[in-house]
Structures are given as C-alpha cells and as structure tokens.
Design a protein around this motif. Structure first.
Motif, PDB file in Angstrom:
ATOM      1  N   THR A 151       0.843  -1.198   0.000  1.00 48.17           N
ATOM      2  CA  THR A 151       0.000   0.000   0.000  1.00 48.17           C
ATOM      3  C   THR A 151       0.878   1.249   0.000  1.00 48.17           C
ATOM      4  O   THR A 151       2.102   1.165   0.104  1.00 48.17           O
ATOM      5  CB  THR A 151      -0.915   0.008   1.232  1.00 48.17           C
ATOM      6  OG1 THR A 151      -0.095   0.093   2.411  1.00 48.17           O
ATOM      7  CG2 THR A 151      -1.762  -1.258   1.292  1.00 48.17           C
ATOM      8  N   PRO A 196      -2.069   5.962   5.290  1.00 47.05           N
ATOM      9  CA  PRO A 196      -3.457   5.624   5.629  1.00 47.05           C
ATOM     10  C   PRO A 196      -4.303   6.875   5.867  1.00 47.05           C
ATOM     11  O   PRO A 196      -3.791   7.914   6.288  1.00 47.05           O
ATOM     12  CB  PRO A 196      -3.328   4.820   6.924  1.00 47.05           C
ATOM     13  CG  PRO A 196      -1.892   4.439   7.019  1.00 47.05           C
ATOM     14  CD  PRO A 196      -1.119   5.488   6.296  1.00 47.05           C
ATOM     15  N   GLU A 204     -11.313   6.661   7.444  1.00 40.15           N
ATOM     16  CA  GLU A 204     -12.572   6.636   6.698  1.00 40.15           C
ATOM     17  C   GLU A 204     -13.758   6.902   7.614  1.00 40.15           C
ATOM     18  O   GLU A 204     -14.702   7.603   7.244  1.00 40.15           O
ATOM     19  CB  GLU A 204     -12.733   5.274   6.010  1.00 40.15           C
ATOM     20  CG  GLU A 204     -14.011   5.174   5.187  1.00 40.15           C
ATOM     21  CD  GLU A 204     -14.110   3.840   4.454  1.00 40.15           C
ATOM     22  OE1 GLU A 204     -15.056   3.086   4.762  1.00 40.15           O
ATOM     23  OE2 GLU A 204     -13.258   3.555   3.591  1.00 40.15           O
ATOM     24  N   TYR A 233     -15.990  -4.293   7.467  1.00 38.46           N
ATOM     25  CA  TYR A 233     -14.957  -3.398   6.933  1.00 38.46           C
ATOM     26  C   TYR A 233     -13.693  -4.171   6.544  1.00 38.46           C
ATOM     27  O   TYR A 233     -13.062  -3.902   5.527  1.00 38.46           O
ATOM     28  CB  TYR A 233     -14.607  -2.328   7.972  1.00 38.46           C
ATOM     29  CG  TYR A 233     -15.746  -1.385   8.272  1.00 38.46           C
ATOM     30  CD1 TYR A 233     -16.109  -0.400   7.361  1.00 38.46           C
ATOM     31  CD2 TYR A 233     -16.463  -1.484   9.460  1.00 38.46           C
ATOM     32  CE1 TYR A 233     -17.162   0.478   7.639  1.00 38.46           C
ATOM     33  CE2 TYR A 233     -17.515  -0.616   9.746  1.00 38.46           C
ATOM     34  CZ  TYR A 233     -17.859   0.356   8.834  1.00 38.46           C
ATOM     35  OH  TYR A 233     -18.900   1.218   9.099  1.00 38.46           O
ATOM     36  N   LYS A 242     -13.503  -5.827   3.204  1.00 42.60           N
ATOM     37  CA  LYS A 242     -13.288  -4.888   2.103  1.00 42.60           C
ATOM     38  C   LYS A 242     -11.817  -4.455   2.009  1.00 42.60           C
ATOM     39  O   LYS A 242     -11.487  -3.556   1.241  1.00 42.60           O
ATOM     40  CB  LYS A 242     -14.177  -3.659   2.276  1.00 42.60           C
ATOM     41  CG  LYS A 242     -15.670  -3.971   2.193  1.00 42.60           C
ATOM     42  CD  LYS A 242     -16.494  -2.710   2.431  1.00 42.60           C
ATOM     43  CE  LYS A 242     -17.999  -3.025   2.396  1.00 42.60           C
ATOM     44  NZ  LYS A 242     -18.819  -1.802   2.669  1.00 42.60           N
ATOM     45  N   LYS A 272     -10.034  -3.189   4.532  1.00 46.19           N
ATOM     46  CA  LYS A 272      -9.759  -2.030   5.378  1.00 46.19           C
ATOM     47  C   LYS A 272      -9.294  -2.484   6.758  1.00 46.19           C
ATOM     48  O   LYS A 272      -9.597  -3.588   7.193  1.00 46.19           O
ATOM     49  CB  LYS A 272     -11.004  -1.140   5.479  1.00 46.19           C
ATOM     50  CG  LYS A 272     -11.408  -0.576   4.112  1.00 46.19           C
ATOM     51  CD  LYS A 272     -12.732   0.125   4.122  1.00 46.19           C
ATOM     52  CE  LYS A 272     -13.109   0.584   2.708  1.00 46.19           C
ATOM     53  NZ  LYS A 272     -14.420   1.228   2.663  1.00 46.19           N
ATOM     54  N   TRP A 301      -8.277   3.302   5.840  1.00 46.45           N
ATOM     55  CA  TRP A 301      -8.126   2.816   4.459  1.00 46.45           C
ATOM     56  C   TRP A 301      -6.764   3.243   3.931  1.00 46.45           C
ATOM     57  O   TRP A 301      -6.416   4.420   3.949  1.00 46.45           O
ATOM     58  CB  TRP A 301      -9.235   3.359   3.577  1.00 46.45           C
ATOM     59  CG  TRP A 301      -9.013   3.109   2.095  1.00 46.45           C
ATOM     60  CD1 TRP A 301      -8.877   4.036   1.125  1.00 46.45           C
ATOM     61  CD2 TRP A 301      -8.914   1.847   1.442  1.00 46.45           C
ATOM     62  NE1 TRP A 301      -8.700   3.446  -0.107  1.00 46.45           N
ATOM     63  CE2 TRP A 301      -8.713   2.075   0.061  1.00 46.45           C
ATOM     64  CE3 TRP A 301      -8.986   0.519   1.892  1.00 46.45           C
ATOM     65  CZ2 TRP A 301      -8.586   1.066  -0.875  1.00 46.45           C
ATOM     66  CZ3 TRP A 301      -8.853  -0.494   0.956  1.00 46.45           C
ATOM     67  CH2 TRP A 301      -8.653  -0.227  -0.400  1.00 46.45           C
ATOM     68  N   ASP A 302      -5.971   2.272   3.509  1.00 48.73           N
ATOM     69  CA  ASP A 302      -4.663   2.543   2.907  1.00 48.73           C
ATOM     70  C   ASP A 302      -4.693   1.943   1.504  1.00 48.73           C
ATOM     71  O   ASP A 302      -4.668   0.716   1.343  1.00 48.73           O
ATOM     72  CB  ASP A 302      -3.555   1.914   3.753  1.00 48.73           C
ATOM     73  CG  ASP A 302      -2.162   2.333   3.292  1.00 48.73           C
ATOM     74  OD1 ASP A 302      -2.080   3.174   2.376  1.00 48.73           O
ATOM     75  OD2 ASP A 302      -1.171   1.816   3.840  1.00 48.73           O
ATOM     76  N   ALA A 303      -4.765   2.782   0.519  1.00 49.56           N
ATOM     77  CA  ALA A 303      -4.958   2.318  -0.860  1.00 49.56           C
ATOM     78  C   ALA A 303      -3.788   1.479  -1.345  1.00 49.56           C
ATOM     79  O   ALA A 303      -2.614   1.751  -1.024  1.00 49.56           O
ATOM     80  CB  ALA A 303      -5.158   3.518  -1.787  1.00 49.56           C
ATOM     81  N   THR A 329      -8.752  -8.644   6.468  1.00 47.18           N
ATOM     82  CA  THR A 329      -8.176  -7.572   5.659  1.00 47.18           C
ATOM     83  C   THR A 329      -7.060  -8.118   4.776  1.00 47.18           C
ATOM     84  O   THR A 329      -6.958  -7.788   3.594  1.00 47.18           O
ATOM     85  CB  THR A 329      -7.609  -6.463   6.573  1.00 47.18           C
ATOM     86  OG1 THR A 329      -8.662  -5.955   7.378  1.00 47.18           O
ATOM     87  CG2 THR A 329      -7.016  -5.335   5.753  1.00 47.18           C
TER      88      THR A 329
END
Length: 832
Positions: A525, A529, A532, A624, A627, A629, A647-649, A678
């Motif tokens: 990632t 972060p 959210e 969560y 997903k 996250k 959330w860390d893309a 996660t």
C-alpha cells in the motif's frame, strides 16, 4: 623576492611612516619601504604571505589603509600560491580497481601495492567551491569576499581536477613521448625487410643499431619506467601480476639488445645478421611498452566511465543556495547551509539540502533520485530532497539535513561502499589469479627449452622470441577486472534507477531469489493511511472517541497513528494528555488517560488485556475488514468504547510488479500484522502466492526461516521497525526508502521510491550483472587459454604460424579494455 603592492588611504608623510612601521612590525616581512608619491609598498618577505593574510595582519594592527596586489609578478605568485591549494580537490580516498585488498582504501594517489594498477579516486558528495573575481580570474579563494585587487565581490567557480583526469593526462603525455621515440625505432627495424635497405645507404647497420638504442632510452627509462618499478615491487612482495610478466618480457628483450650491441662477440652465429651484427629487439621492447602504455591509457579513460552514475549524482547538488535572513536574500555556498536555515528555491533551481517545504507549492522532478520521470507535487509540510529539481514556481524551504546527512550524500556513500565490495563469484577469479603468473612464467621457460632443442634454426632466436611472446600475451588483469568492473557499473546503474545496493554480495544473491516475502502497509500500500470512519460504541460521541484515539496515537510513529492524529487536527479536535504510553509491537498502543487504562489496537491487544469483545462488534468490524480495510479498536478499562476504520490504498504499481515477478517464476507471499480478513482481501486483489496475517516481528522472522529451511532463497521487502528482524534474516533484505531508518539499515537493498516495481528492477539488474560477470570471466579465461598456447607456438607445426611479441602486447592491452567495455554495456540495459 620583492613584491610591489598598491596602497590607498595615505594622505601625508605621517601616513607613509605609520604604514611602513606597521608593515615592518609583521614577523614574516624582512623589509618594507613605502612610497607616498607612487602609493606603493615594496615588501621583501622572510615567509611569503598571501594578500588575504597580509590584509588581516594589517587590520589587526589597527591599519585603516587598504593594500592591494599591484604588479604582475605578485599576481602570478598569488595565483600559484592559491592554486597549489586547489589543484587537486579530491576527497582523499583512493582504491584499487581490482580490489586486491577488498574494500581497503588509501589516502593518496599512486599504485596499488599488490597489483600495481593506478589507484582510482572515490567520488565524494562534498561540493568544493572556489571563489574568483569576475575581473581577475587569477584570484581564487575558498571563501566568499572581496577581490584583493579591485574590491569586487567574488563569485563561485567550480574547479576540480579528478584523479582520473590527472592519471589520464599523465599517461597521455607518456604515451606521446613513447610513440614519438618508438616510431623511428620501428621504421629502422622494418626497413631491413625492404629489398636493398635504403637506410644502409646512409650509414651501416651497426650505427643504426646505436640510434635504436638511444631512441629507446626515453621509452624505457621515462615513459614506461613505471612498469619496471611495478614489476620489481611485485617480485619483491611476491604479489605477481601483469606487470611482472611485462617487466620480465620487455626487460629481457631490451637487456638482451643492449648486451648484444656492446658485446656482439658473446653470441653464436645464428643470432647474427649477414653484416655480422646481432639481431636486436629494441623495436620489440619499445613497441611492447608503448602498446601496454596505450592499453593503460584506454583503461584510464574507461575507468572514468565506470562510476559515471556517481559523478552524475554529484552534479545534482548545486554549489550555492539562496538563504533568507531578515527578509533579505543571501547567496551562500552549499557548505555554509545550517539546519534551520530558510532557503529560497526559484524555478529550475536544484534543491541544495534535505528539508521541508514551508511556503508555496511546487512540482519537483525527482527522476535522478528515484528513476521516475513524472514530477511530484509538493505542498507546505512535504519533504524535499537534495539533488531534485524545482519546476516553474518559487517556494521557501527549511533545511533539516545538511552535508553528509542528506539523502544524496547517503546515496553516494552507499554506492561508493557497494562499488568497492566483493562478490562471492570473484573468489574463483582470485584463486585462478594466485597461480596464474607462476604458471605463465613456467610455460615461458618450457617454451624456451622446447624451441631451443626441437625448433628450427636459428633455434636460439625462436626460443627467445616465443618465450617473450608467452610472457607478454598473458593478462591476469582481465581476470582481476572481470567482476569488480561489472559490480561498479551495475551498482551505479541501480543508483540512477532508484535502487541502492549495500554490497556486491547482495547484488549477486538477488539473482538466485525464488521467493519474495512482502509486508502490507507502506510496501504493497501507499503507507499513507487515511481515516474513513470513527464509530462510537459507548455513551461518548464520535468526536470524543476521535479525541481519545488521536491523543494516544500522538506518541506513535506508526503510519496509522499519524493518520488519526492528522484527521483529528483537521477537524479541530483537542488532544488529551496521555501518561505511561507504551507501544506493543504488532498489537497496538496503550496508556493512561484521566487515571483510566486505555488502548488502541487489534484483536491480539484485546486478548492480552482481557478486553470484552462482543459478537455484534466483531461482526460489524468484519464488514470493513472484508473490504480490505484496517480497523483499530479503542478500549477504556475492560470495555470497547469505539473503533476507527482506516483505508490505505493499494498501489497500482504493486499489482503490476507482483504480476511480473510471478511471471518470472517467483513466489510472492505477504506477511502482515493486520487481521486475516483484511489480509485475505488484499491478497486476493493482488493474486498473491500466499499470505499470513496477524504476524508479530518474531512471526515474520520465523516464517522467513521456515521458507529458507525448505530450500527457498528468500528476499524480504518491508518498511517498518517490525520488519527489521526478517529483513536481516532474509537472503536479501529490501527496504522501502519511504520507511524507517531501522528497516533501511537492516536491508541489503533500498528502493528510494518505496515501490515494488523497484524489486522487478533490482531482480533484472542482478540478472544482468551476474550474466555480465560470467561473460567477462569466460572471455578472460578463453583469451588466456587460447592466447598463451598460440604465443608458445602450438600452431607452428600445423600452419607455420607464430605470434610476434608486438602482436601479443597489442592483444594483451586490449583484453582488459574489452572486459571494461563489456561491463560498460550495463549502463544502457533496461530494468523495467
């Protein structure tokens, strides 16, 4: 010697007498006479003072008169005096290009005590600045100030003569001299092959032989004398090398010729010509030495290109910077920048030191450091690094790391150290080289004996010439240079592509890696972060829960902690005082707030502190996590009070890089401290070979050991403190340059960009370097395996072919150059 200086400010005889007295009171001045009408002082020194030193002494004595250089002689002397300090501004670190003594360095230029090669200067990250007068270029000084002649402000001037240029110029001068004297010798010798030799019409052959002798003296005793010095040192220390063979071969040919010239009666008839003179080999000796000198010249030129990547990095740092003091701009040398200085960057300027952007926005070109061509947007609070280039805006930055602490300096230091390190594959070449020279000398002796007793007439001549050819054609340097040249160029190529390699061994080991273990946060990632959502599970509202979460994270260095703090500050949330803060590795953080035990972390932290975790909360958190996250749970005493969703893309480059690595046959496994749900979501998106969640630092270390015990060659990539043990244990540790200093220190390879694509580049670089080394070793071994027998005359019985010592010298000279040239091809390879 007397010098004449100009004096301004004198108005009467009292001034003249006062100035003369102050000058004569200076210890270094033998005598001084001042002329009021000419406004001059004639000074004779015991110990010469530079104009700056003279001005300082007069100022301390209370003089208000101004003294300046006046005559051409004084200007010349000043120029030479000052220039002598700056002619060579190297960094005082030199190394052998063949790394005979490993990473040992020397503090002055010269020859390697083992192999005799010219020592190479290690490039330095320091920027030596010379200041000069715009009107009087002969004035040069290390400090800014005023011109002592005209009073104008001095301006920076970069002057640096590298040791490579110095060596190249020295060799070029000697080569020109050698060529100038060798060519006539060669013509005299070759004229004997022309029917009715025209030279004999001028004078008899015996006199031409004396001409050859005289012309050979500058070649042997000046231009090529260093080869004999190195040969003698190699025998004395028993570090036999290329120069041993050159010294024996060329020395034998020249000495034989001198004895034959002076005492021709000592030699049998088969050594003599029709005129009764002995066949001489002045042309063979001088041509051999001149060709070897040419080889050394070409090598010196090629060496300057092997560390060109470091030199290009050095050019990235500017000589000067603009410092803001009380609202005013000052141009200062980069060496004078201090931590905390506010610097102004104008469009197109190079960032001089590492720091933080304070005012303005910018697009920074970081391609020379990271290898990425797209400029990066920077805003106040963002970090900027030395060597990067500002776009088309102006901004102010605060200096944080200066001198050797900057990223650019650290890169250059790491590349220098890696370039001098030894790769395991080099051990094979070293073992061969240890027996190489004695073996060649032995073969030369056998060659002489075989030709003497079994060769055609004149057997003595054939024996002598072929033995010399064997000595001359052998090239242990090609073997010695095969590995270090490829390593040096490869490490430089890596540095220019954003890949920092700690040592040559890591570069070679990367070639064998079949399993890559990666961390998640900051590796897969972005490591940035963002919050959210904040959920309250008690009577407190979300802002109050956020205040508690941000307060306890305010002492944490973890990216998730920083994200919550930044989120709270942006919302104007006031932070609380936390006591007895403690970071629990791989689990979370704890402390006391208003006398109550509080904590924030994962399920393992809840278990450790026996916190009640209701199923309804677990199920909500699970939504969560599925997903991809991250959820951190906050508790007060024994109850969960809320949680924060982070959330860390995932980097798009991570998906692309992992795909390429898997296509290359590597397994990619993720080890993360995050929860299973996660981790599973991330692993499925990346299509990883496997993953393991909820890993503590010791779990990551243990997993690496398990893979190694199963025969895997493991590379570990991570960016956090908790990754350090696994990074150190892996066959190759790879740190993200965006990570912690501990992770970078524990790793063998650092990716400045902090991008998994860098691992693809590192793997391709390693493959190319190892392949290049093997090519060099194969060529060096093949060259010597074929060259020595051919020089010994193995083809003569079948094809009637013999190898002239001069042709052997040419082949030997170009063998090392060929190895270096092949290594230089690494500069143009594609890594992505």
């Amino acid at each position: 010697m007397k010098h004449i200086y100009k004096i301004t400010g004198m108005t009467c005889m009292g001034c003249r007498a006062n100035m003369e007295r102050m000058l004569n009171d200076i210890d270094e001045i033998k005598q001084a006479e001042v002329d009021l009408d000419k406004a001059e002082a004639v000074i004779e020194f015991d110990n010469h003072l530079s104009i700056t030193e003279l001005q300082d002494k007069l100022k301390k004595a209370g003089s208000h008169y101004q003294i300046h250089l006046n005559d051409k002689e004084a200007l010349k002397y000043h120029k030479e005096k000052e220039k002598s300090k700056k002619d060579f501004k190297g960094n005082g670190v030199y190394y052998c290009p063949m790394f005979c003594e490993g990473d040992k360095t020397y503090d002055k230029p010269g020859d390697c005590p083992v192999c005799g090669m010219d020592l190479i200067e290690q490039p330095s990250s320091s920027k030596s600045v010379t200041y000069t007068c715009p009107m009087h270029s002969e004035i040069e000084t290390d400090e800014p100030g005023n011109c002592p002649v005209c009073g104008m402000d001095l301006v920076p001037k970069q002057t640096k003569e590298t040791s490579e240029n110095t060596t190249y110029k020295k060799l070029l001068k000697k080569f020109k001299i050698a060529l100038a004297f060798t060519f006539p010798i060669f013509l005299i010798a070759m004229a004997d092959m022309i029917p009715e030799n025209p030279l004999l019409k001028i004078m008899p052959l015996k006199y031409w032989n004396w001409v050859q002798f005289v012309f050979s003296l500058p070649v042997v005793f000046y231009a090529a004398w260093m080869f004999f010095e190195r040969a003698w040192r190699s025998v004395r220390t028993w570090n036999l090398n290329m120069f041993t063979l050159i010294g024996i071969g060329a020395g034998a040919a020249w000495t034989f010729s001198v004895i034959a010239l002076i005492f021709p009666g000592l030699f049998p008839g088969q050594f003599k010509t029709e005129e009764g003179t002995v066949h001489l080999y002045f042309e063979a000796a001088t041509v051999i030495l001149t060709l070897v000198l040419l080889g050394q010249l070409l090598e010196a030129k090629a060496h300057s290109k092997t560390n060109s990547a470091i030199k290009e990095l050095m050019k990235l740092a500017p000589n000067s910077a603009v410092r803001i003091v009380d609202g005013q701009e000052q141009v200062i040398s980069i060496d004078h920048i201090k931590k905390g200085d506010i610097l102004k960057l104008k469009p197109g300027d190079k960032v001089p030191v590492d720091g933080e952007l304070k005012k303005g926005n910018a697009y920074i070109d970081e391609s020379a450091i990271t290898g990425e061509p797209i400029p990066v947007e920077k805003k106040p609070g963002d970090k900027v690094s030395s060597g990067t280039i500002n776009g088309n805006t102006s901004f102010l930055m605060e200096a944080e790391k200066v001198g050797s602490e900057t990223l650019l300096s650290q890169i250059i230091k790491m590349v220098n150290n890696a370039s001098r390190s030894r790769a395991p594959i080099q051990n094979m070449a070293d073992k061969i080289s240890a027996y190489f020279v004695p073996a060649v000398v032995f073969i030369a002796i056998i060659t002489f004996i075989v030709w003497k007793f079994f060769g055609p007439e004149p057997s003595w001549v054939y024996a002598f010439v072929n033995a010399i050819a064997v000595l001359i054609i052998a090239c242990p340097c090609a073997l010695g240079l095969a590995t270090p040249m490829s390593i040096m160029v490869g490490v430089g190529k890596g540095a220019s592509s954003g890949i920092l390699i700690k040592n040559a061994e890591a570069l070679e080991r990367m070639n064998k890696i079949d399993t890559l273990v990666i961390d998640k946060t900051g590796t897969v990632t972005f490591g940035r972060p963002s919050v959210e959502k904040v959920v309250s599970l008690s009577g407190l509202n979300e802002d109050e829960i956020l205040s508690f979460i941000a307060s306890i994270n305010n002492n944490s260095e973890h990216p998730i902690g920083k994200a919550t703090v930044e989120y709270a500050k942006n919302k104007g949330i006031k932070l609380q005082v936390i006591e007895n803060f403690q970071a629990v590795a791989g689990k979370g953080v704890t402390g006391y707030m208003e006398g109550k035990n509080v904590g924030l972390g994962n399920e393992k932290l809840l278990k450790q502190y026996h916190i009640n975790y209701p199923d309804e909360v677990r199920n909500e958190v699970l939504k969560y996590q599925n997903k991809g996250k991250t959820v951190s749970l906050f508790f007060i005493e024994k109850e969960i009070a809320g949680f924060v969703v982070i959330w860390d893309a995932i980097k798009e480059t991570s998906i692309e890089a992992i795909k390429k690595l898997k296509e290359a046959g590597m397994e990619v496994i993720m080890l993360t401290g995050d929860n299973k749900n996660t981790a599973r979501a991330v692993a499925e998106k990346l299509q990883l070979s496997g993953f393991k969640a909820e890993c503590l630092p010791q779990d990551k270390l243990k997993e690496v050991e398990v893979l190694q015990n199963n025969g895997k060659k493991v590379a570990m990539a991570g960016d956090g403190i908790n990754d350090a043990p696994a990074l150190a244990k892996a066959n190759v540790g790879i740190a993200m340059g965006t990570g912690t200093d501990v992770a970078i220190e524990s790793a063998d390879i650092t990716l400045i960009k902090g991008d998994l694509k860098g691992i693809v580049k590192a793997k391709n670089l390693s493959n190319s370097v190892v392949k290049n080394i093997k090519q060099n070793l194969f060529f060096a071994l093949l060259y010597n395996t074929i060259g020595v027998p051919v020089a010994a005359g193995i083809l003569f019985p079948f094809f009637g072919l013999l190898l002239s010592p001069m042709i052997a010298a040419l082949a030997m000279s170009f063998s090392s150059v060929s190895v270096i040239s092949n290594a230089l091809r690494l500069r143009s390879i594609r890594l992505d």
